[in-house]
Design a protein around this motif. Sequence first.
Motif, PDB file in Angstrom:
ATOM      1  N   ASN A   1     -12.261 -24.230 -67.494  1.00  0.00           N
ATOM      2  CA  ASN A   1     -13.523 -23.872 -68.148  1.00  0.00           C
ATOM      3  C   ASN A   1     -13.226 -23.227 -69.496  1.00  0.00           C
ATOM      4  OD1 ASN A   1     -13.121 -21.084 -67.784  1.00  0.00           O
ATOM      5  ND2 ASN A   1     -14.575 -20.921 -66.095  1.00  0.00           N
ATOM      6  N   VAL A   2     -14.238 -23.187 -70.330  1.00  0.00           N
ATOM      7  CA  VAL A   2     -14.092 -22.732 -71.712  1.00  0.00           C
ATOM      8  C   VAL A   2     -13.785 -21.244 -71.788  1.00  0.00           C
ATOM      9  CG1 VAL A   2     -15.436 -22.309 -73.814  1.00  0.00           C
ATOM     10  CG2 VAL A   2     -15.485 -24.563 -72.749  1.00  0.00           C
ATOM     11  N   SER A   3     -14.493 -20.438 -71.007  1.00  0.00           N
ATOM     12  CA  SER A   3     -14.334 -18.986 -71.115  1.00  0.00           C
ATOM     13  C   SER A   3     -12.941 -18.538 -70.691  1.00  0.00           C
ATOM     14  CB  SER A   3     -15.417 -18.261 -70.296  1.00  0.00           C
ATOM     15  OG  SER A   3     -15.595 -18.835 -69.026  1.00  0.00           O
ATOM     16  N   ARG A   4     -12.353 -19.176 -69.683  1.00  0.00           N
ATOM     17  CA  ARG A   4     -11.010 -18.790 -69.262  1.00  0.00           C
ATOM     18  C   ARG A   4      -9.972 -19.194 -70.310  1.00  0.00           C
ATOM     19  NH1 ARG A   4     -11.841 -19.783 -64.193  1.00  0.00           N
ATOM     20  NH2 ARG A   4     -11.091 -21.936 -64.236  1.00  0.00           N
ATOM     21  N   ALA A   5     -10.190 -20.326 -70.950  1.00  0.00           N
ATOM     22  CA  ALA A   5      -9.298 -20.719 -72.045  1.00  0.00           C
ATOM     23  C   ALA A   5      -9.383 -19.701 -73.178  1.00  0.00           C
ATOM     24  CB  ALA A   5      -9.674 -22.109 -72.552  1.00  0.00           C
ATOM     25  N   TYR A   6     -10.596 -19.276 -73.500  1.00  0.00           N
ATOM     26  CA  TYR A   6     -10.766 -18.275 -74.556  1.00  0.00           C
ATOM     27  C   TYR A   6     -10.090 -16.961 -74.176  1.00  0.00           C
ATOM     28  CZ  TYR A   6     -12.898 -14.864 -77.637  1.00  0.00           C
ATOM     29  OH  TYR A   6     -13.081 -13.846 -78.545  1.00  0.00           O
ATOM     30  N   ALA A   7     -10.207 -16.573 -72.913  1.00  0.00           N
ATOM     31  CA  ALA A   7      -9.578 -15.330 -72.450  1.00  0.00           C
ATOM     32  C   ALA A   7      -8.075 -15.360 -72.681  1.00  0.00           C
ATOM     33  CB  ALA A   7      -9.882 -15.111 -70.968  1.00  0.00           C
ATOM     34  N   LYS A   8      -7.453 -16.489 -72.426  1.00  0.00           N
ATOM     35  CA  LYS A   8      -6.002 -16.601 -72.602  1.00  0.00           C
ATOM     36  C   LYS A   8      -5.602 -16.495 -74.073  1.00  0.00           C
ATOM     37  CE  LYS A   8      -4.817 -19.195 -68.425  1.00  0.00           C
ATOM     38  NZ  LYS A   8      -4.233 -20.439 -67.858  1.00  0.00           N
ATOM     39  N   ILE A   9      -6.404 -17.082 -74.951  1.00  0.00           N
ATOM     40  CA  ILE A   9      -6.113 -16.992 -76.385  1.00  0.00           C
ATOM     41  C   ILE A   9      -6.245 -15.549 -76.856  1.00  0.00           C
ATOM     42  CG2 ILE A   9      -6.812 -17.725 -78.693  1.00  0.00           C
ATOM     43  CD1 ILE A   9      -8.050 -20.216 -77.260  1.00  0.00           C
ATOM     44  N   LEU A  10      -7.341 -14.900 -76.480  1.00  0.00           N
ATOM     45  CA  LEU A  10      -7.573 -13.522 -76.908  1.00  0.00           C
ATOM     46  C   LEU A  10      -6.451 -12.610 -76.441  1.00  0.00           C
ATOM     47  CD1 LEU A  10      -9.460 -11.409 -78.202  1.00  0.00           C
ATOM     48  CD2 LEU A  10     -10.551 -11.170 -75.957  1.00  0.00           C
ATOM     49  N   LEU A  11      -6.057 -12.716 -75.182  1.00  0.00           N
ATOM     50  CA  LEU A  11      -5.018 -11.840 -74.653  1.00  0.00           C
ATOM     51  C   LEU A  11      -3.648 -12.165 -75.248  1.00  0.00           C
ATOM     52  CD1 LEU A  11      -6.072 -11.586 -70.906  1.00  0.00           C
ATOM     53  CD2 LEU A  11      -6.472  -9.952 -72.747  1.00  0.00           C
ATOM     54  N   ARG A  12      -3.405 -13.414 -75.568  1.00  0.00           N
ATOM     55  CA  ARG A  12      -2.141 -13.765 -76.224  1.00  0.00           C
ATOM     56  C   ARG A  12      -2.013 -13.011 -77.556  1.00  0.00           C
ATOM     57  NH1 ARG A  12       1.960 -17.827 -76.272  1.00  0.00           N
ATOM     58  NH2 ARG A  12       3.089 -17.591 -78.241  1.00  0.00           N
ATOM     59  N   ILE A  13      -3.097 -12.967 -78.307  1.00  0.00           N
ATOM     60  CA  ILE A  13      -3.057 -12.279 -79.602  1.00  0.00           C
ATOM     61  C   ILE A  13      -3.020 -10.771 -79.416  1.00  0.00           C
ATOM     62  CG2 ILE A  13      -4.342 -11.828 -81.730  1.00  0.00           C
ATOM     63  CD1 ILE A  13      -5.316 -14.697 -81.670  1.00  0.00           C
ATOM     64  N   ILE A  14      -3.846 -10.239 -78.523  1.00  0.00           N
ATOM     65  CA  ILE A  14      -3.896  -8.800 -78.305  1.00  0.00           C
ATOM     66  C   ILE A  14      -2.538  -8.264 -77.849  1.00  0.00           C
ATOM     67  CG2 ILE A  14      -4.848  -6.985 -76.818  1.00  0.00           C
ATOM     68  CD1 ILE A  14      -6.803  -7.807 -78.950  1.00  0.00           C
ATOM     69  N   ASN A  15      -1.880  -8.979 -76.964  1.00  0.00           N
ATOM     70  CA  ASN A  15      -0.614  -8.511 -76.396  1.00  0.00           C
ATOM     71  C   ASN A  15       0.611  -8.893 -77.223  1.00  0.00           C
ATOM     72  OD1 ASN A  15      -1.678  -7.239 -74.089  1.00  0.00           O
ATOM     73  ND2 ASN A  15      -1.897  -9.206 -73.065  1.00  0.00           N
ATOM     74  N   GLY A  16       0.426  -9.762 -78.198  1.00  0.00           N
ATOM     75  CA  GLY A  16       1.561 -10.235 -78.974  1.00  0.00           C
ATOM     76  C   GLY A  16       1.647  -9.580 -80.340  1.00  0.00           C
ATOM     77  N   PRO A  17       2.675  -9.929 -81.096  1.00  0.00           N
ATOM     78  CA  PRO A  17       2.814  -9.409 -82.457  1.00  0.00           C
ATOM     79  C   PRO A  17       1.840 -10.107 -83.398  1.00  0.00           C
ATOM     80  CG  PRO A  17       4.549 -10.991 -82.016  1.00  0.00           C
ATOM     81  CD  PRO A  17       3.791 -10.822 -80.718  1.00  0.00           C
ATOM     82  N   GLY A  18       1.393  -9.395 -84.417  1.00  0.00           N
ATOM     83  CA  GLY A  18       0.529 -10.016 -85.401  1.00  0.00           C
ATOM     84  C   GLY A  18      -0.875 -10.293 -84.887  1.00  0.00           C
ATOM     85  N   THR A  19      -1.605 -11.086 -85.644  1.00  0.00           N
ATOM     86  CA  THR A  19      -3.005 -11.375 -85.311  1.00  0.00           C
ATOM     87  C   THR A  19      -3.309 -12.875 -85.357  1.00  0.00           C
ATOM     88  OG1 THR A  19      -3.626 -11.027 -87.637  1.00  0.00           O
ATOM     89  CG2 THR A  19      -3.823  -9.136 -86.147  1.00  0.00           C
TER      90      THR A  19
END
Length: 277
Positions: free
Chosen positions: A18-36
């Motif tokens: 589903n779309v919202s779970r895909a978005y959740a993974k993108i958001l958390l990848r950026i939040i938890n990773g270096p940079g933006t």
Amino acid sequence: MSKSKSVAMEPFSINETNVSRAYAKILLRIINGPGTEVSPLMLSISEFEKEDDNLVGSLDTLLKIKGRCVVEDVAYTIFPQRLWQMAQGNRAKLFSYYKMAFPAYQAMNRKANGRGLYFERMMMYGRGPSDGNQLEYMLSQYEGRGGVRDSMMQVTTFDPERDHTPSAQIGFPCLQHVTFVPTKTGLVLNAFYATQQIFDKALGNYLGLKQLGEFMASEMKMPFVRLNVMVGVAKLERIAKTDAGLKPVIAAAEASIGKIQKAGAVGPALQLAQAVN
């Protein structure tokens, strides 16, 4: 040159239902990773399970606080779902309703919509067959021939005549084009973005593309089976990673992908947001 741009970044790929779970993974990848940024981003969605209302609602609340458009309004720029419902399955009425309504859409937010909207570019491009209605041309050709070559099934939103400008920043269009691929199991939609704003646009973009795919599949008399989105550079801008307002959105994202920690603990993304509270 910034450190994040000094070397090529590895692709980040997501395959979800589903779309919202895909978005959740993108958001958390950026939040938890270096940079933006994530560059490039490739996501693929199939099955289209029910969306996560908690995540959408949490993001909508923050978008309103920040003076941004809510998720549904962003989706509407790609496909006007409410007009399609009003048209009751009649695409000629849908196109007619949109033509009548478009001047009002521009007037409501001239700064954001002055250059156009994505669905407007798809069906009111300004030149080409079917009076510039790229969607109608494809569908009429597909119906008339019982199928067409794959290379015909594409719609452009970027127009060099209007969009090649020396301006330092323009907010539209980031979506370059979409393609439709009829397969034995159903319709596949591919979307290509040069850049994408993760905070205030991405989730709405994905929902709008999903709705566009459902519309086209319905008109082509087949199920909509997959949405693929390719993004050159996905950016978290217009909000800091440490903004306390992100806390409920991060929590909803972690819950959406099943990463809620045991009672008394929080995920690393939520810890980051709490650190500045």
